[in-house]
Structure formats: structure tokens, C-alpha cells
Scaffold this motif. Structure first.
Motif, short mmCIF file in Angstrom:
data_model
loop_
_atom_site.label_atom_id
_atom_site.label_comp_id
_atom_site.label_asym_id
_atom_site.label_seq_id
_atom_site.Cartn_x
_atom_site.Cartn_y
_atom_site.Cartn_z
N VAL A 1 -27.58 -26.11 -36.92
CA VAL A 1 -26.25 -26.53 -36.46
C VAL A 1 -26.00 -28.03 -36.69
O VAL A 1 -26.94 -28.80 -36.86
CB VAL A 1 -26.03 -26.15 -34.97
N PRO A 2 -24.72 -28.42 -36.68
CA PRO A 2 -24.34 -29.81 -36.99
C PRO A 2 -24.26 -30.69 -35.75
O PRO A 2 -24.58 -30.26 -34.64
CB PRO A 2 -22.97 -29.62 -37.62
N TRP A 3 -23.75 -31.90 -35.97
CA TRP A 3 -23.75 -32.89 -34.89
C TRP A 3 -22.39 -33.09 -34.23
O TRP A 3 -22.28 -33.84 -33.27
CB TRP A 3 -24.25 -34.25 -35.40
N ASN A 4 -21.34 -32.46 -34.74
CA ASN A 4 -20.03 -32.83 -34.19
C ASN A 4 -19.71 -32.17 -32.85
O ASN A 4 -19.06 -32.76 -32.00
CB ASN A 4 -18.91 -32.59 -35.21
N MET B 1 -21.70 -25.58 -30.91
CA MET B 1 -22.05 -24.82 -32.12
C MET B 1 -23.33 -24.02 -31.87
O MET B 1 -23.47 -22.89 -32.35
CB MET B 1 -22.24 -25.76 -33.32
N TRP C 1 -22.25 -21.00 -29.79
CA TRP C 1 -21.53 -19.99 -30.59
C TRP C 1 -22.53 -19.09 -31.31
O TRP C 1 -22.25 -17.93 -31.58
CB TRP C 1 -20.63 -20.67 -31.62
N GLU D 1 -30.44 -33.71 -36.76
CA GLU D 1 -31.29 -34.86 -36.42
C GLU D 1 -30.46 -35.99 -35.81
O GLU D 1 -30.99 -36.90 -35.19
CB GLU D 1 -32.06 -35.36 -37.65
N GLY E 1 -35.23 -28.10 -41.60
CA GLY E 1 -34.25 -27.05 -41.88
C GLY E 1 -34.64 -26.21 -43.08
O GLY E 1 -34.58 -24.97 -43.04
N CYS F 1 -18.60 -23.68 -42.81
CA CYS F 1 -18.65 -25.01 -43.45
C CYS F 1 -17.38 -25.84 -43.23
O CYS F 1 -16.69 -25.66 -42.24
CB CYS F 1 -18.95 -24.81 -44.93
N GLY G 1 -13.75 -28.21 -43.91
CA GLY G 1 -12.33 -27.90 -44.02
C GLY G 1 -11.52 -29.10 -44.46
O GLY G 1 -12.01 -30.24 -44.49
N CYS H 1 -14.26 -29.74 -37.86
CA CYS H 1 -14.12 -28.96 -39.10
C CYS H 1 -12.67 -28.55 -39.32
O CYS H 1 -12.22 -28.46 -40.46
CB CYS H 1 -15.04 -27.74 -39.06
N LEU I 1 -10.28 -23.21 -44.05
CA LEU I 1 -10.73 -22.97 -42.68
C LEU I 1 -9.55 -22.68 -41.74
O LEU I 1 -9.53 -21.69 -41.03
CB LEU I 1 -11.55 -24.16 -42.18
N PHE J 1 -13.54 -16.81 -35.53
CA PHE J 1 -13.30 -18.13 -36.08
C PHE J 1 -14.19 -18.32 -37.31
O PHE J 1 -15.40 -18.13 -37.24
CB PHE J 1 -13.64 -19.19 -35.03
P1 NAD Z 1 -24.81 -31.11 -42.66
O1 NAD Z 1 -24.57 -30.00 -43.62
O2 NAD Z 1 -25.21 -32.42 -43.19
O3 NAD Z 1 -25.95 -30.69 -41.62
C1 NAD Z 1 -25.84 -29.53 -40.82
C2 NAD Z 1 -27.24 -29.08 -40.42
O4 NAD Z 1 -27.93 -28.70 -41.60
C3 NAD Z 1 -28.09 -30.17 -39.77
O5 NAD Z 1 -28.88 -29.59 -38.75
C4 NAD Z 1 -28.97 -30.65 -40.91
O6 NAD Z 1 -30.19 -31.18 -40.50
C5 NAD Z 1 -29.18 -29.36 -41.67
N1 NAD Z 1 -29.55 -29.52 -43.08
C6 NAD Z 1 -29.19 -30.52 -43.92
N2 NAD Z 1 -29.77 -30.33 -45.14
C7 NAD Z 1 -30.50 -29.19 -45.05
C8 NAD Z 1 -31.32 -28.48 -45.97
N3 NAD Z 1 -31.54 -28.89 -47.20
N4 NAD Z 1 -31.92 -27.33 -45.54
C9 NAD Z 1 -31.71 -26.87 -44.27
N5 NAD Z 1 -30.97 -27.54 -43.36
C10 NAD Z 1 -30.35 -28.68 -43.75
O7 NAD Z 1 -23.50 -31.17 -41.77
P2 NAD Z 1 -23.19 -32.21 -40.61
O8 NAD Z 1 -22.88 -33.52 -41.25
O9 NAD Z 1 -24.24 -32.13 -39.56
O10 NAD Z 1 -21.87 -31.58 -39.96
C11 NAD Z 1 -20.61 -31.80 -40.43
C12 NAD Z 1 -20.12 -30.61 -41.22
O11 NAD Z 1 -20.11 -29.44 -40.41
C13 NAD Z 1 -18.69 -30.78 -41.69
O12 NAD Z 1 -18.60 -30.38 -43.04
C14 NAD Z 1 -17.91 -29.83 -40.79
O13 NAD Z 1 -16.70 -29.37 -41.35
C15 NAD Z 1 -18.88 -28.74 -40.62
N6 NAD Z 1 -18.55 -27.92 -39.43
C16 NAD Z 1 -18.06 -26.66 -39.63
C17 NAD Z 1 -17.71 -25.86 -38.54
C18 NAD Z 1 -17.20 -24.45 -38.74
O14 NAD Z 1 -17.22 -23.69 -37.78
N7 NAD Z 1 -16.76 -24.08 -39.93
C19 NAD Z 1 -17.86 -26.36 -37.25
C20 NAD Z 1 -18.36 -27.66 -37.07
C21 NAD Z 1 -18.71 -28.43 -38.19
#
Ligand code: NAD
Length: 497
Positions: free
Chosen positions: A163-166, A171, A174, A192, A226, A266, A268, A300, A427, A465
Motif C-alpha cells: 500500500v501507498p503513503w497518501n 488503504m 480497504w 517506507e 515489496g 493506481c 489518476g 488518487c 479513475l 471503487f
Molecule cells: P508507489 O507506487 O511508489 O508505492 C506504492 C507501494 O509500492 C509502496 O509500499 C512501495 O514501497 C511499493 N513499491 C514500490 N516499488 C516496488 C517494487 N518494485 N516492488 C514492490 N513494491 C514496490 O506509490 P506511492 O508514491 O506510495 O503512492 C502514490 C500513488 O498511489 C499515486 O499514483 C496514487 O494515485 C496512487 N493511489 C491510488 C489509489 C487507488 O485506489 N487507485 C489510492 C491511493 C493512492
């Protein structure tokens, strides 16, 4: 600025989680490596966190596999899993203040948003799926009378959730709500940049009675922690929320390894379309500002492309600028703050780079554009608005993931739809009109997973969603989310003598 010393005092007394959780044990990385968890509020180090790698991932996956096979969770009656998950949701709720503080200190969002948005929505995601699980039925196929065809759903087994950081906690919830409710075991890897609430969540899960090994949490970078999860031959399902680039990479890793069921949510670049017959232009303008500046634009579904009919564009944009001016960044622990700090220095620099690019490509800076509150040591940015944007410009095509709005004019409904759909992403989208026919006509033609009419960012656990196109596949939320965590089995019984 209001007096927020009471929040600062609470923050000073906070215990930061500093261990991963595997098989119910609080551990450090096998290598002993750690990384600094830095607060974007002022650049200070909050705590050192385990920097996991393949060895830790293997341990976490093996623990989930063993636990899944034991049946201690996967074979528990749905009504009993429900009770445990409801207790978990209640415990998370009881820790609202602690988790909200961790989230705000770790990733910079306003405390009011953590308390009023992230925490209630996280609790609801867990509770909603818990409540649903003993109310979903399997199917009986319409077979001839000498056969019985059962169509049943079974848990996938071991799920990796990245999951991401926002919205770190939200997340995670969910994913965890439907994954755990359907009987899977999960290895959760938070970003991280924001690992703290996930680490605490694993401890609360144990306290709530979720058996050891059902939820393991590993921390570390994408490539180090990851990627071994995504490549792992014993992970049955990979659910991811994050950037489109990493999502694409994970889909290819699944293909290169064991075809683990892979669902990616991803990025949007959502269009927010304002027609001249919008019922209330003041309301639409205020919503357009919140739609891009909420959570520092790190959303997103941020309404990052504002499409306005040329007949009202100049007047409307002035209203959005006025609303944006009122959302200047402030200290995230101040309850009156509506926009906090960007997650880290790298993100601030990335967003500033897009602002420079927008100017170089010929867009007009109408508001903001510069770093703010630099004296704090934190990573703040002014709410920023560009006018005169062409949809082909980089700032209209790429996801900036910061408080930057691109305003684009249009003349006809067809043109608005064409601009809205001219994106790799799909999205969400919004449109503002009082014309019922136009509302439905345009909503049908927009290539987006969520469409909002006469408001921005609607939604609830009751509806799925997720995105069209390169915004991802699969859906979070609602009963549809459970499809990602289960396999369908057809069992045929011969009823003839
Ligand atoms: P990111 O893709 O950089 O990282 C997301 C997660 O993936 C982190 O835990 C990261 O450590 C991990 N990761 C990165 N490289 C990896 C690899 N090679 N192998 C496995 N794991 C890896 O995204 P972010 O910067 O943390 O978050 C922002 C993004 O998330 C934006 O693009 C945003 O639109 C998207 N987002 C989408 C939704 C949705 O529901 N569609 C919701 C929230 C955020």
C-alpha cells in the motif's frame, strides 16, 4: 493559527511502533538493518524502523502459509470471523487518537483529516466487511435434476498487500477488510514513507483476537521488501495500491512467477467538468478547490484537471482562486489547518519540478507555485493553480500528486468529453450541470470508474471503487472487493443411482 499545544503535548508522549509483526511476534529485520522514519512536518526523525528484505518476507509468507493451512482462521465459521473482525474494528476505533496522531506525524496530513476522515473510514472498512461475511451466499447451478452443481467461493490463501503513503491506514483497511473476512492470511507491506500505522495495526489485530500469522506486517522499501513479495512463489494473491508505473511492473512480475492473482489500484488525472448550467457555481468552485487541495493534492482521485466552459471560465476561475487562497498550508497538528505538509523532500521537489515544467510549456501560473513554511524544516507547498493549460501539456497528462490544479477551457459538450477521456488514466470524473439529460449523457461517455454529478469525491463502502484504463483493475470497497480475495469453485455431484 489556533493554540494546538495540547496536540503537541500528546505527540511528545506518543510511543512509536518500532517492530514488524510475524506469527504474533514483534521482531526486527533479520539483517538488523533499520531506516529512519522522518516526519514531513519538520524533517525530524520519529523512530528507526526495520528495513526488511527477502529473508524477512520469506518468514512472513511461510508463517501465513502455515496459519492458512492450519484452518485456525480460514475454516472458522464466518459468523465467528465476523465477531473477531468486529472486535478488531472496535479496537481500532478505541485507538483513534493514537492512530490519527501517528498518521499525521508520519505523512503530514492535517490532524483534523486524520481524525474525521482516515480513522472513521478505516474502522468502517473493517466493520463493513466483517458484518457482510455471514450474509453472502454461494450459488447452486440450474442443472438437470440428476445433477447438483455448486458454485462456491474459497479464500485465495496467502495475500500480499502493498500500500501507498497518501492514506496509509485507510488503504491497508480497504485491503484487510475483505481479505481477512473471506478467510485469507495477509502479509501487509506499508510504504517506507508511512509505515507506523500499519505496524500498530498488526499489534491491535493480535490484541483483538486475530490469531498469530493471520496478519503479518513487514516494513521496508519497494525494491527490498515489496519486490520479494511480488515475486514470491507461495503468495496466491497480490493486491496493490500505488503508482501506475509500479502497478504495471507488479503485473509483469506476476506473469513471470506464479500467476498470482494480481489487482492494482493506481494513479489518476481526474477531470472535473463545469458546464455553464451548473446549479450553483459558488458551490462548484469551492468543491473544485477542495477536490484538488484536500490531503495536499496527494489523492488518487484529486480533481487535477478543471475543465470549464469558456463562457464562464474567467469568472469561475476567480472563485476557485479565492477558495484556494483560503487553503494555505499550516501546521498539521493545528486543528484549523486544511492543508498540511507533502510527504517528503523528494515529493516536494517532484511537484516543484512539474510547476516549473508547466511554466516552461506555456501555462500561466494563476496562484501559488512556491514552497511554503521552509523555516519549519518541513515540506510545504502553496496551493497552486495554472490557467491556459492545453490537455497535451505534461501537467495535464501526468499525475503530479500535489496541490496543483490545471484549468482547461472548452466550448462544447463533445469537446469536454474528448478532453476528459484523453488520458492514460480513468479513475474518476465529475461534472456539474442542472440538465438531467446532459448529466446522464456525459456520465455514460466518461471512461472512469467513479463519476460524480454536482459534487466531488462522493462514495461509501457500499459502492465499488477503482479505475478504468491505467488507473488499475479490480475494485476496492463493497461486496465486489471480496471477488479479488476468492477463487470460484464448481463442484458437480451425480445424483443418479
Ligand atoms: P508507489 O507506487 O511508489 O508505492 C506504492 C507501494 O509500492 C509502496 O509500499 C512501495 O514501497 C511499493 N513499491 C514500490 N516499488 C516496488 C517494487 N518494485 N516492488 C514492490 N513494491 C514496490 O506509490 P506511492 O508514491 O506510495 O503512492 C502514490 C500513488 O498511489 C499515486 O499514483 C496514487 O494515485 C496512487 N493511489 C491510488 C489509489 C487507488 O485506489 N487507485 C489510492 C491511493 C493512492
Amino acid at each position: 493559527m489556533s493554540d494546538f499545544s495540547h496536540w503537541q503535548q500528546k505527540a511528545a508522549k506518543l510511543q512509536f511502533p518500532n517492530a514488524i509483526v510475524i506469527q504474533g511476534e514483534r521482531l526486527q529485520a533479520a539483517s538488523g538493518a533499520t531506516f529512519a522514519c522522518i516526519s514531513p512536518i519538520d524533517g525530524s526523525v520519529l523512530v528507526e524502523v526495520p528495513a526488511c528484505s527477502e529473508q524477512d518476507v520469506n518468514l512472513a509468507v511461510a508463517s501465513c502459509r502455515q496459519t492458512f493451512a492450519s484452518g485456525v482462521w480460514s475454516e472458522l465459521a464466518p459468523a465467528r470471523r465476523k465477531r473477531v473482525l468486529q472486535d478488531f474494528a472496535e479496537l481500532v476505533k478505541a485507538h483513534t487518537e493514537e492512530l490519527a496522531l501517528l498518521e499525521t506525524l508520519d505523512m503530514g496530513k492535517p490532524i483534523t483529516d486524520s481524525l474525521k476522515v482516515d480513522l472513521p473510514a478505516s474502522v468502517r472498512a473493517l466493520a463493513w466487511h466483517a458484518e457482510a461475511i455471514d450474509k453472502v451466499y454461494d450459488e447452486v447451478a440450474p442443472t438437470p435434476s440428476n445433477e447438483l452443481g455448486l458454485v462456491t467461493r474459497e479464500p485465495l490463501g496467502v495475500i500480499a498487500a502493498i500500500v501507498p503513503w497518501n492514506f496509509p491506514l485507510l488503504m491497508a483497511c480497504w485491503k484487510l477488510g475483505p481479505a481477512l473476512a473471506t478467510g485469507n492470511c495477509v502479509v501487509l507491506k506499508p510504504s517506507e514513507k508511512s509505515p507506523l500505522t500499519a505496524m500498530r495495526l498488526a499489534e491491535l489485530a493480535l490484541e483483538a483476537g486475530i490469531p498469530p500469522g493471520v496478519l503479518n506486517v513487514v516494513t521496508g522499501t519497494g525494491p527490498e521488501a515489496g519486490e520479494p513479495l511480488a515475486r514470491h512463489m507461495d503468495v496466491d494473491g497480490l493486491v496493490f495500491t500505488g503508482s501506475t508505473g509500479v502497478g504495471r511492473h507488479l503485473l509483469s512480475l506476476a506473469g513471470q512467477t506464479n500467476m498470482k492473482r494480481t489487482f492494482v489500484e493506481c494513479g489518476g488525472k481526474s477531470p472535473n467538468i463545469v458546464f455553464p448550467d451548473a446549479p450553483d457555481l459558488d458551490k462548484a468552485a469551492a468543491a473544485a478547490a477542495v477536490g484538488i487541495f484536500f490531503n495536499q493534492g496527494e489523492v488518487c482521485t484529486a480533481g487535477s484537471r478543471l475543465l470549464v466552459h469558456n463562457s464562464i471560465k474567467a469568472e469561475f476561475l476567480q472563485k476557485v482562486i479565492a477558495a484556494g487562497k483560503n487553503m494555505q498550508p499550516g501546521h498539521p497538528l493545528d486543528p484549523t489547518t486544511t492543508m498540511g505538509a507533502l510527504v517528503d523532500k523528494g515529493q516536494l521537489e517532484r511537484v516543484l519540478g512539474y510547476i516549473e515544467k508547466g511554466q516552461n510549456e506555456g501555462a500561466t501560473l494563476a496562484l501559488g507555485g512556491a514552497q511554503a513554511m521552509a523555516e519549519t524544516g518541513g515540506f510545504y507547498l502553496q496551493p497552486t493553480i495554472f490557467d491556459g493549460v492545453q490537455n497535451s501539456m505534461t501537467i495535464a497528462q501526468e499525475e503530479i500528486f500535489g496541490p496543483v490544479l490545471s484549468c482547461i477551457g472548452f466550448d462544447t459538450e463533445e469537446e469536454a468529453i474528448a478532453i476528459a477521456n484523453d488520458s492514460q488514466f480513468g479513475l474518476a470524473a465529475a461534472l456539474w450541470t442542472a440538465n438531467l439529460g446532459r448529466a446522464h449523457r456525459v456520465a455514460k461517455k466518461l471512461r472512469a470508474g467513479s463519476v460524480w454529478i454536482n459534487y466531488y469525491d462522493g462514495g461509501d463502502m457500499t459502492a465499488p471503487f477503482g479505475g478504468f484504463k491505467q488507473s488499475g483493475n479490480g475494485r476496492d470497497k463493497s461486496l465486489h472487493a471480496m471477488e479479488k480475495y476468492t477463487e470460484i469453485k464448481a463442484t458437480w455431484i451425480n445424483l443418479a443411482d
